[in-house]
Design a protein around this motif. Structure first.
Motif, short mmCIF file in Angstrom:
data_model
loop_
_atom_site.label_atom_id
_atom_site.label_comp_id
_atom_site.label_asym_id
_atom_site.label_seq_id
_atom_site.Cartn_x
_atom_site.Cartn_y
_atom_site.Cartn_z
N CYS A 104 0.85 -1.20 0.00
CA CYS A 104 0.00 0.00 0.00
C CYS A 104 0.89 1.26 0.00
O CYS A 104 1.73 1.43 0.88
N ILE A 105 0.67 2.15 -1.00
CA ILE A 105 1.54 3.33 -1.09
C ILE A 105 1.37 4.26 0.11
O ILE A 105 2.33 4.89 0.55
N PHE A 106 0.15 4.35 0.66
CA PHE A 106 -0.05 5.25 1.80
C PHE A 106 0.58 4.67 3.07
O PHE A 106 1.09 5.43 3.91
N CYS A 107 0.56 3.34 3.23
CA CYS A 107 1.29 2.73 4.36
C CYS A 107 2.79 3.01 4.22
O CYS A 107 3.47 3.27 5.22
N LYS A 108 3.28 2.98 2.98
CA LYS A 108 4.72 3.26 2.76
C LYS A 108 5.04 4.71 3.10
O LYS A 108 6.12 5.02 3.60
N ILE A 109 4.09 5.62 2.84
CA ILE A 109 4.29 7.02 3.23
C ILE A 109 4.36 7.13 4.75
O ILE A 109 5.23 7.81 5.30
N VAL A 110 3.46 6.41 5.46
CA VAL A 110 3.46 6.44 6.94
C VAL A 110 4.82 5.97 7.46
O VAL A 110 5.39 6.56 8.38
N LYS A 111 5.37 4.91 6.82
CA LYS A 111 6.64 4.34 7.29
C LYS A 111 7.86 5.14 6.80
O LYS A 111 9.00 4.83 7.15
N GLU A 140 8.87 5.24 3.72
CA GLU A 140 9.52 4.54 2.61
C GLU A 140 9.29 5.26 1.27
O GLU A 140 10.00 5.03 0.30
N ILE A 141 8.24 6.09 1.23
CA ILE A 141 7.96 6.94 0.07
C ILE A 141 7.91 8.37 0.60
O ILE A 141 7.28 8.60 1.65
#
Ligand code: AMP
Ligand code: ZN
Length: 132
Positions: free
Chosen positions: A4-11, A13-14
Motif C-alpha cells: 500500500c503506497i499510503f502505508c509506505k508514506i506512513v513508514k 519509505e515513500i
C-alpha cells in the motif's frame, strides 16, 4: 499493508510533503493536486475504506480536517474548502483518505481541474503550510 503506497508514506519509505502528524493520523499534500493546497488526511493504520474505518478514528480525522481547514485558510488565503471522501469504484487508493481541497473565490474549481498550469509549485505551497 505491504504494497500500500499510503502505508509506505506512513513508514517513510515513500517521500511526502507532510503538513501534520499525530498518533492516529497524518496529512500531506496530494501529489496531483486539483487546487493549491490539496491535502490528504489518512489514518496511520491501514483501513481500506470508510466502512472499514472505525467511527472513532473517522471522528478524529474530521476533527483534524477542521483544524487544518482553519490553518490552510490563514496560510493560503483560500476562501473556502471542499471536503471529499471517495469510495468503491471512485476510490483509487485503497487506504482510507479524506481530501481537503482549498477553494479560491477568484478561481472556479472546475477551471482549476481543467487548467492545472494555474496551480502554484507544490514545493512553494508546502513551504507556506507545513508545521513550524
Ligand atoms: P482517490 O481517488 O480518492 O483514491 O484519490 C487518491 C489520491 O491520492 C489522488 O488524488 C492522487 O493524486 C493521490 N496520490 C496518489 N499517490 C500519492 C502519493 N504518493 N502522494 C500523495 N498523493 C498521492
Ligand atoms: Zn495502507
Amino acid at each position: 499493508m505491504k504494497d500500500c503506497i499510503f502505508c509506505k508514506i506512513v513508514k517513510g519509505e515513500i517521500p511526502s510533503k507532510k503538513i501534520y502528524e499525530d498518533d492516529l493520523c497524518m496529512a500531506y499534500l496530494d501529489i496531483n493536486p486539483d487546487t493549491d493546497g490539496h491535502t490528504l488526511i489518512i489514518p496511520k493504520e491501514h483501513y481500506e475504506d470508510i466502512y472499514e474505518l472505525p467511527n472513532d478514528v473517522l471522528k478524529h480525522i474530521f476533527d483534524v480536517s477542521k483544524k487544518l481547514m482553519n490553518e490552510l485558510k490563514d496560510k493560503l488565503n483560500c476562501t473556502g474548502h471542499t471536503l471529499m471522501i471517495n469510495y468503491g469504484s471512485s476510490q483509487e487508493v485503497k487506504h482510507f483518505h479524506m481530501h481537503i481541497k482549498p477553494q479560491y473565490k477568484d478561481k472556479k474549481f472546475v477551471e482549476f481541474i481543467k487548467h492545472k498550469e494555474l496551480l502554484k509549485d507544490t514545493n512553494k505551497v508546502h513551504e507556506m503550510i507545513k508545521e513550524d
